[in-house]
Write a protein that holds these residues in place. Structure first.
Motif, PDB file in Angstrom:
ATOM      1  N   SER A  50       0.849  -1.196   0.000  1.00 45.83           N
ATOM      2  CA  SER A  50       0.000   0.000   0.000  1.00 45.83           C
ATOM      3  C   SER A  50       0.879   1.239   0.000  1.00 45.83           C
ATOM      4  O   SER A  50       1.923   1.267   0.661  1.00 45.83           O
ATOM      5  CB  SER A  50      -0.862  -0.010   1.267  1.00 45.83           C
ATOM      6  N   PHE A  99      -0.351   3.884   1.193  1.00 43.95           N
ATOM      7  CA  PHE A  99      -0.974   4.599   2.311  1.00 43.95           C
ATOM      8  C   PHE A  99      -0.153   4.423   3.590  1.00 43.95           C
ATOM      9  O   PHE A  99      -0.146   5.283   4.462  1.00 43.95           O
ATOM     10  CB  PHE A  99      -2.388   4.036   2.501  1.00 43.95           C
ATOM     11  N   GLU A 116      -6.578  -6.280   8.620  1.00 44.11           N
ATOM     12  CA  GLU A 116      -7.945  -6.051   8.132  1.00 44.11           C
ATOM     13  C   GLU A 116      -8.387  -4.613   8.433  1.00 44.11           C
ATOM     14  O   GLU A 116      -8.928  -3.920   7.559  1.00 44.11           O
ATOM     15  CB  GLU A 116      -8.878  -7.070   8.819  1.00 44.11           C
ATOM     16  N   ARG A 120      -6.568  -2.111   6.124  1.00 45.57           N
ATOM     17  CA  ARG A 120      -7.125  -2.084   4.754  1.00 45.57           C
ATOM     18  C   ARG A 120      -8.443  -1.307   4.727  1.00 45.57           C
ATOM     19  O   ARG A 120      -8.684  -0.483   3.848  1.00 45.57           O
ATOM     20  CB  ARG A 120      -7.348  -3.519   4.266  1.00 45.57           C
ATOM     21  N   GLU A 121      -9.256  -1.567   5.734  1.00 48.44           N
ATOM     22  CA  GLU A 121     -10.553  -0.901   5.794  1.00 48.44           C
ATOM     23  C   GLU A 121     -10.375   0.605   6.040  1.00 48.44           C
ATOM     24  O   GLU A 121     -11.066   1.427   5.424  1.00 48.44           O
ATOM     25  CB  GLU A 121     -11.398  -1.550   6.910  1.00 48.44           C
ATOM     26  N   GLU A 143      -7.797   2.406   5.168  1.00 52.00           N
ATOM     27  CA  GLU A 143      -7.298   2.989   3.918  1.00 52.00           C
ATOM     28  C   GLU A 143      -8.458   3.165   2.921  1.00 52.00           C
ATOM     29  O   GLU A 143      -8.560   4.186   2.241  1.00 52.00           O
ATOM     30  CB  GLU A 143      -6.212   2.087   3.313  1.00 52.00           C
ATOM     31  N   ARG A 144      -9.331   2.145   2.877  1.00 51.20           N
ATOM     32  CA  ARG A 144     -10.436   2.193   1.915  1.00 51.20           C
ATOM     33  C   ARG A 144     -11.368   3.365   2.218  1.00 51.20           C
ATOM     34  O   ARG A 144     -11.805   4.080   1.313  1.00 51.20           O
ATOM     35  CB  ARG A 144     -11.222   0.878   1.992  1.00 51.20           C
ATOM     36  N   THR A 145     -11.615   3.599   3.504  1.00 55.56           N
ATOM     37  CA  THR A 145     -12.596   4.629   3.849  1.00 55.56           C
ATOM     38  C   THR A 145     -11.978   6.016   3.996  1.00 55.56           C
ATOM     39  O   THR A 145     -12.633   7.020   3.781  1.00 55.56           O
ATOM     40  CB  THR A 145     -13.320   4.271   5.161  1.00 55.56           C
ATOM     41  N   GLN A 146     -10.692   6.064   4.376  1.00 55.95           N
ATOM     42  CA  GLN A 146     -10.058   7.369   4.649  1.00 55.95           C
ATOM     43  C   GLN A 146      -9.019   7.750   3.605  1.00 55.95           C
ATOM     44  O   GLN A 146      -8.552   8.888   3.586  1.00 55.95           O
ATOM     45  CB  GLN A 146      -9.341   7.320   6.009  1.00 55.95           C
ATOM     46  N   GLY A 147      -8.590   6.770   2.813  1.00 55.25           N
ATOM     47  CA  GLY A 147      -7.452   7.019   1.922  1.00 55.25           C
ATOM     48  C   GLY A 147      -7.821   7.862   0.708  1.00 55.25           C
ATOM     49  O   GLY A 147      -8.970   8.162   0.463  1.00 55.25           O
TER      50      GLY A 147
END
Lengths: 361, 361
Positions: A282, A284, A351, A354-355, A357-361
């Motif tokens: 990542s 991120f 986990e 990843r979540e 990063e998905r919501t804040q990235g």
């Protein structure tokens, strides 16, 4: 509340089964009618607990017979003084490798006792993001010993090899790596470790020392810092940290039941790989340490956007992932994943990352 | 098995309610999802536990504001060196009162750091069966401090008064008496105590020191023996014995709930009187200590016929009265009756002694 996955650098998680057993035995250790903390250290019940813990540790680490295993107090910070006090043995010079915060503390204390502390290698120019390669280590020749820190808890840097010293006693502060994998004790003159990472509760310090190296402390050495005194008294010259020693013994049994250090090493390597892969895959997240020298135990990482640090920590805590804040000298995050951190804990962290990063990235 | 009455001189009994609470909180301290032993000492949960324990100890002992209270490691044996290292403050001479085994150890270690250790009084001629009277204490005039042992654990001798020093700092090894009764802290320069008698589990050492006395350690003092370092870091210069500190905090709460040290003193005096009366009212048992100087905490006694010692110990154990064997240097029996020994335990011992005398005498 449920038990949390606690990524503290130390004191750190203990195996849940160890805590459960300690609780079960709290008011009555095996029909003795006493908590282990209430037992005379000279009584036969406690003597058997202490001896069994030492035997199990010796078995786990395959400690040769010409080494003493001491159960002391005072933490690794006390060993920073005790090592030169005991090991100079008429000399006045010692070699130290500087790979980070704990190396520096050891060097600073050694200067009180050595007229010459030779820094045999340093990776400060890299901001301690790597271990030195063997060719960089310059032994001074007249040093009483070479000291190094196989795993730097704060920087997350670990040696992938044991330095060659050509006969000079090798001393290692293994506080944050001892028991994480098998090691060849015979390569070392002395190993010390505070217990609060992989061994047991804070307040216990393990010293493993080749017996020919002790017995010549410098003038002014407190009796309690004289390894020979403790070796000759089976670590009971004075009252030891009896309850911490008992809990360490329960941890040793837990390790043996898991299959010992060979099995533990496989698990630890897998846990570390899972987390480093998540970081590396990542943009991120980032870890600054050279991949060959990354610690299995302490994984510092930063977010590309430090403004999100607080949200990360808050979200993690809500997901029962605690004590992830990085050391103030490094910043960002740090996940310490010692032996007692289950693989499920590392998986839960990955986990969450990843979540997040998905919501804040 | 039922809980036993354990008369060990230390480590010693802990209050059963404290052990029960430790057990209840073992896997999850108040919703944190962690055992206290797993908590980072820098985290807010642990900081609150540590601070509350210190506040409760200060309240129990009414510690003046110009005194630091330190939670250290290494036992009283470490303090034997730390005291001269810190308190000589440019001087080279110290006064010590010799009232028994622990005084002697303190004196022996002090000789490593003081060019002159003046024995200001000794009761060795009495085989340590009394404390000196005030007029026997000869201060040398140039001593950096006067050290004494208010309660000798092995000989069972306790001072009924605090020595006058005319301004010279008074240092006391209170390992086996601290918290047994109220004391006037302002009379002392420094008090130290291993925890394993009246405070908590072994591995914790309390130091209470007047703040103007610290900050000038002699050359060669390990950083970990420098009181000022610990005082400036709230005893968290390094990782303290976190779990032992927490258990001590539970003991302090228990003492407060009982009514504090005034209440404890009444109970302790009653327990001691019960046991000494049983000894004195029989020619079968004897205690050699001068009545005015008898310890409330450690009661050595002998059987008129030492051939019955083994039968006494065996019978006592069968009656759930354990660890009564006297120290090898004194022989016979020793009943240590610290705060956590219930009055019912002393009553059961007295009952057993009478019955043993009736059947074996």
């Amino acid at each position: 509340m449920a038990r949390v996955y606690n990524f503290s650098a130390g004191p750190a998680m203990l195996p849940e089964s160890v805590l459960q057993q300690a609780c079960d035995e709290m008011l009555d250790w095996r029909g003795s009618g006493m908590c282990v903390a209430e037992m005379s250290h000279r009584g036969k019940e406690y003597m058997s607990i202490a001896a069994e813990a030492e035997a199990d540790l010796r078995e786990l680490l395959n400690v040769p017979n010409n080494y003493k295993v001491l159960f002391l107090q005072g933490g690794a910070s006390s060993q920073f003084a005790a090592v030169p006090m005991n090991l100079l043995r008429g000399g006045s010079s010692a070699d130290y490798i500087n790979t980070g915060s704990w190396s520096k503390k050891a060097i600073s204390e050694a200067r009180h006792y050595c007229s010459n502390v030779n820094v045999a290698a340093t990776t400060e120019e890299s901001k301690f993001t790597r271990a030195p390669v063997p060719a960089e280590i310059q032994l001074s020749g007249d040093a009483a010993y070479l000291h190094y820190t196989p795993n730097e808890t704060i920087e997350g840097v670990e040696f992938a090899y044991i330095p060659e010293t050509g006969g000079c006693p090798l001393v290692a502060d293994m506080s944050s790596t001892l028991l994480s994998r098998p090691i060849d004790i015979s390569r070392f003159g002395l190993i010390y470790a505070g217990a609060q990472k992989n061994i047991g509760p804070a307040g216990l310090t393990i010293v493993i020392v080749r017996e020919d190296l002790i017995g010549m402390p410098i003038a002014g050495t407190p009796t309690m810092f004289d390894y020979k005194i403790h070796a000759d008294n089976d670590s009971m010259y004075n009252t030891p940290a009896t309850y911490a020693w008992y809990l360490a013994g329960l941890v040793f049994k837990w390790l043996k039941d898991l299959g010992g250090l060979d099995a533990m090493a496989i698990i630890n390597q897998r846990k570390a790989a899972l987390l480093y892969n998540a970081i590396d895959s990542s943009s991120f997240y980032a870890n600054p340490v050279q991949p060959t020298d990354r610690s299995w135990m302490n994984v510092p990482f930063t977010l590309a956007n430090p403004a999100l640090d607080d949200a990360f920590l808050k979200g993690a805590k809500a997901a029962n992932l605690t004590t992830l804040k990085g050391h103030r000298s490094v910043g960002g995050m740090r996940a310490s994943i010692y032996n007692a951190m289950p693989e499920a804990g590392v998986a839960a962290l990955v986990e969450f990352m990843r979540e997040f990063e998905r919501t804040q990235g």
